[in-house]
Design a protein around this motif. Structure first.
Motif, PDB file in Angstrom:
ATOM      1  N   HIS A   1      94.229  12.871  92.754  1.00 30.30           N
ATOM      2  CA  HIS A   1      95.385  11.897  92.418  1.00 30.30           C
ATOM      3  C   HIS A   1      95.102  10.695  92.072  1.00 30.30           C
ATOM      4  N   PHE A   2      94.012  10.434  91.357  1.00 32.32           N
ATOM      5  CA  PHE A   2      93.457   9.174  90.880  1.00 32.32           C
ATOM      6  C   PHE A   2      93.613   9.447  89.345  1.00 32.32           C
ATOM      7  N   PRO A   3      94.048   8.186  88.696  1.00 31.69           N
ATOM      8  CA  PRO A   3      93.960   8.168  87.075  1.00 31.69           C
ATOM      9  C   PRO A   3      92.876   8.666  86.433  1.00 31.69           C
ATOM     10  N   THR A   4      92.773   9.373  85.468  1.00 32.83           N
ATOM     11  CA  THR A   4      91.799   9.975  84.775  1.00 32.83           C
ATOM     12  C   THR A   4      91.159   9.211  83.638  1.00 32.83           C
ATOM     13  N   GLN A   5      92.000   8.198  83.359  1.00 33.47           N
ATOM     14  CA  GLN A   5      91.743   7.414  82.442  1.00 33.47           C
ATOM     15  C   GLN A   5      91.231   6.003  82.675  1.00 33.47           C
ATOM     16  N   MET A   6      90.471   5.018  82.225  1.00 29.78           N
ATOM     17  CA  MET A   6      90.069   3.750  82.567  1.00 29.78           C
ATOM     18  C   MET A   6      90.773   2.742  81.508  1.00 29.78           C
ATOM     19  N   TYR A   7      91.253   1.696  81.805  1.00 33.27           N
ATOM     20  CA  TYR A   7      91.642   0.839  81.044  1.00 33.27           C
ATOM     21  C   TYR A   7      90.425  -0.320  80.585  1.00 33.27           C
ATOM     22  N   VAL A   8      90.097  -0.206  79.376  1.00 31.02           N
ATOM     23  CA  VAL A   8      88.965  -1.296  78.933  1.00 31.02           C
ATOM     24  C   VAL A   8      89.441  -2.383  78.162  1.00 31.02           C
ATOM     25  N   ARG A   9      89.589  -3.433  78.880  1.00 31.04           N
ATOM     26  CA  ARG A   9      90.190  -4.801  78.291  1.00 31.04           C
ATOM     27  C   ARG A   9      89.160  -5.300  77.238  1.00 31.04           C
ATOM     28  N   GLU A  10      87.790  -5.400  77.692  1.00 32.26           N
ATOM     29  CA  GLU A  10      86.773  -5.995  77.031  1.00 32.26           C
ATOM     30  C   GLU A  10      86.155  -4.920  76.201  1.00 32.26           C
TER      31      GLU A  10
ATOM     32  N   GLU B   1      82.349   4.417  88.359  1.00 27.55           N
ATOM     33  CA  GLU B   1      81.727   3.107  89.442  1.00 27.55           C
ATOM     34  C   GLU B   1      83.240   2.253  89.535  1.00 27.55           C
ATOM     35  N   HIS B   2      84.127   2.351  88.650  1.00 24.02           N
ATOM     36  CA  HIS B   2      85.556   1.668  88.409  1.00 24.02           C
ATOM     37  C   HIS B   2      86.388   2.564  89.326  1.00 24.02           C
ATOM     38  N   GLU B   3      86.215   3.748  89.512  1.00 22.16           N
ATOM     39  CA  GLU B   3      87.035   4.520  90.479  1.00 22.16           C
ATOM     40  C   GLU B   3      86.466   4.118  91.873  1.00 22.16           C
TER      41      GLU B   3
ATOM     42  N   TYR C   1      78.231   8.891  76.286  1.00 22.75           N
ATOM     43  CA  TYR C   1      78.930   9.403  77.084  1.00 22.75           C
ATOM     44  C   TYR C   1      78.616   9.475  78.443  1.00 22.75           C
ATOM     45  N   GLN C   2      77.272   9.328  78.938  1.00 19.20           N
ATOM     46  CA  GLN C   2      76.774   9.432  80.239  1.00 19.20           C
ATOM     47  C   GLN C   2      77.014   8.117  81.000  1.00 19.20           C
ATOM     48  N   THR C   3      76.691   7.006  80.206  1.00 22.57           N
ATOM     49  CA  THR C   3      77.002   5.568  80.293  1.00 22.57           C
ATOM     50  C   THR C   3      78.456   5.347  80.744  1.00 22.57           C
ATOM     51  N   ARG C   4      79.371   5.915  79.776  1.00 24.00           N
ATOM     52  CA  ARG C   4      80.714   5.694  79.915  1.00 24.00           C
ATOM     53  C   ARG C   4      81.356   6.500  81.213  1.00 24.00           C
ATOM     54  N   GLU C   5      80.847   7.636  81.609  1.00 26.86           N
ATOM     55  CA  GLU C   5      81.090   8.336  82.611  1.00 26.86           C
ATOM     56  C   GLU C   5      80.733   7.884  83.813  1.00 26.86           C
ATOM     57  N   HIS C   6      79.359   7.153  83.991  1.00 30.01           N
ATOM     58  CA  HIS C   6      78.944   6.326  85.067  1.00 30.01           C
ATOM     59  C   HIS C   6      79.748   5.187  85.273  1.00 30.01           C
ATOM     60  N   ILE C   7      80.043   4.309  84.274  1.00 30.08           N
ATOM     61  CA  ILE C   7      81.114   3.142  84.391  1.00 30.08           C
ATOM     62  C   ILE C   7      82.345   3.559  85.013  1.00 30.08           C
TER      63      ILE C   7
ATOM     64  N   ALA D   1     100.169   9.009  94.450  1.00 25.38           N
ATOM     65  CA  ALA D   1     101.123  10.197  94.488  1.00 25.38           C
ATOM     66  C   ALA D   1     100.514  11.615  94.467  1.00 25.38           C
ATOM     67  N   ARG D   2     101.152  12.510  95.210  1.00 20.29           N
ATOM     68  CA  ARG D   2     100.436  13.757  95.413  1.00 20.29           C
ATOM     69  C   ARG D   2     100.732  14.399  94.197  1.00 20.29           C
ATOM     70  N   ASP D   3     101.838  14.499  93.351  1.00 22.60           N
ATOM     71  CA  ASP D   3     102.245  15.085  92.368  1.00 22.60           C
ATOM     72  C   ASP D   3     101.513  14.651  90.957  1.00 22.60           C
ATOM     73  N   GLU D   4     100.745  13.532  90.884  1.00 20.48           N
ATOM     74  CA  GLU D   4     100.182  12.744  89.890  1.00 20.48           C
ATOM     75  C   GLU D   4      98.547  13.038  89.888  1.00 20.48           C
ATOM     76  N   PHE D   5      98.121  13.342  88.711  1.00 18.48           N
ATOM     77  CA  PHE D   5      96.596  13.490  88.570  1.00 18.48           C
ATOM     78  C   PHE D   5      95.887  14.384  89.534  1.00 18.48           C
TER      79      PHE D   5
END
Length: 146
Positions: A129-138, A88-90, A79-85, A120-124
């Motif tokens: 206002h930044f998305p809370t989920q990360m898209y992991v393709r690999e 970094e992406h954000e 969980y700590q590694t994932r949160e760090h990653i 968008a002020r009314d999102e996240f």
């Protein structure tokens, strides 16, 4: 992202911003300008229009919103590694948008186009206002005899 002025949060400079991260992009933009082939925003990101004048913005090319290769440790990470990653992406994406919106090395027409957009002020609202989920393709692939 949105262009609706009443709902738009202007781009903000991340605390860890380092313009040198985008040196190759700056050179690419400068080369296109010099060749008389200026790039627009669609050349460096892919904002797909959604309802309510918002977008589902995605990657478009090697200099874009993808932080290429930097999520490889995510599938096996704790969980700590994932949160760090994820952080970094954000930071990378926030830095990318700040660079496009403010750097003098970005042609004015592209800075102006970038600054016609914002989050968008009314999102996240719980994440500035930044998305809370990360898209992991690999990600992890299944290993099996079948």
């Amino acid at each position: 992202m949105t262009r609706t002025k009443a709902n738009l949060v202007p781009w903000q400079k991340p605390a860890d911003y380092d313009e040198k991260t985008f040196e190759l992009l700056a050179r690419l933009l400068e080369a296109h300008e010099k060749a008389g082939q200026p790039l627009n925003l669609g050349a460096v990101m892919n904002p797909i229009m959604m309802p309510n004048d918002k977008t589902d913005t995605n990657n478009n090319g090697p200099f874009s919103t993808d932080y290429i290769g930097m999520n490889y440790d995510y599938p096996e990470g704790d969980y700590q590694t994932r949160e760090h990653i994820a952080k970094e992406h954000e930071n990378y994406i926030r830095s990318f948008t700040w660079f496009l919106a403010t750097s003098p090395r970005v042609p004015k027409h592209l800075r102006d186009e970038m600054n016609s957009w914002g989050l968008a002020r009314d999102e996240f609202t719980e994440n500035d206002h930044f998305p809370t989920q990360m898209y992991v393709r690999e990600a992890r692939r299944m290993i099996s005899d079948t």
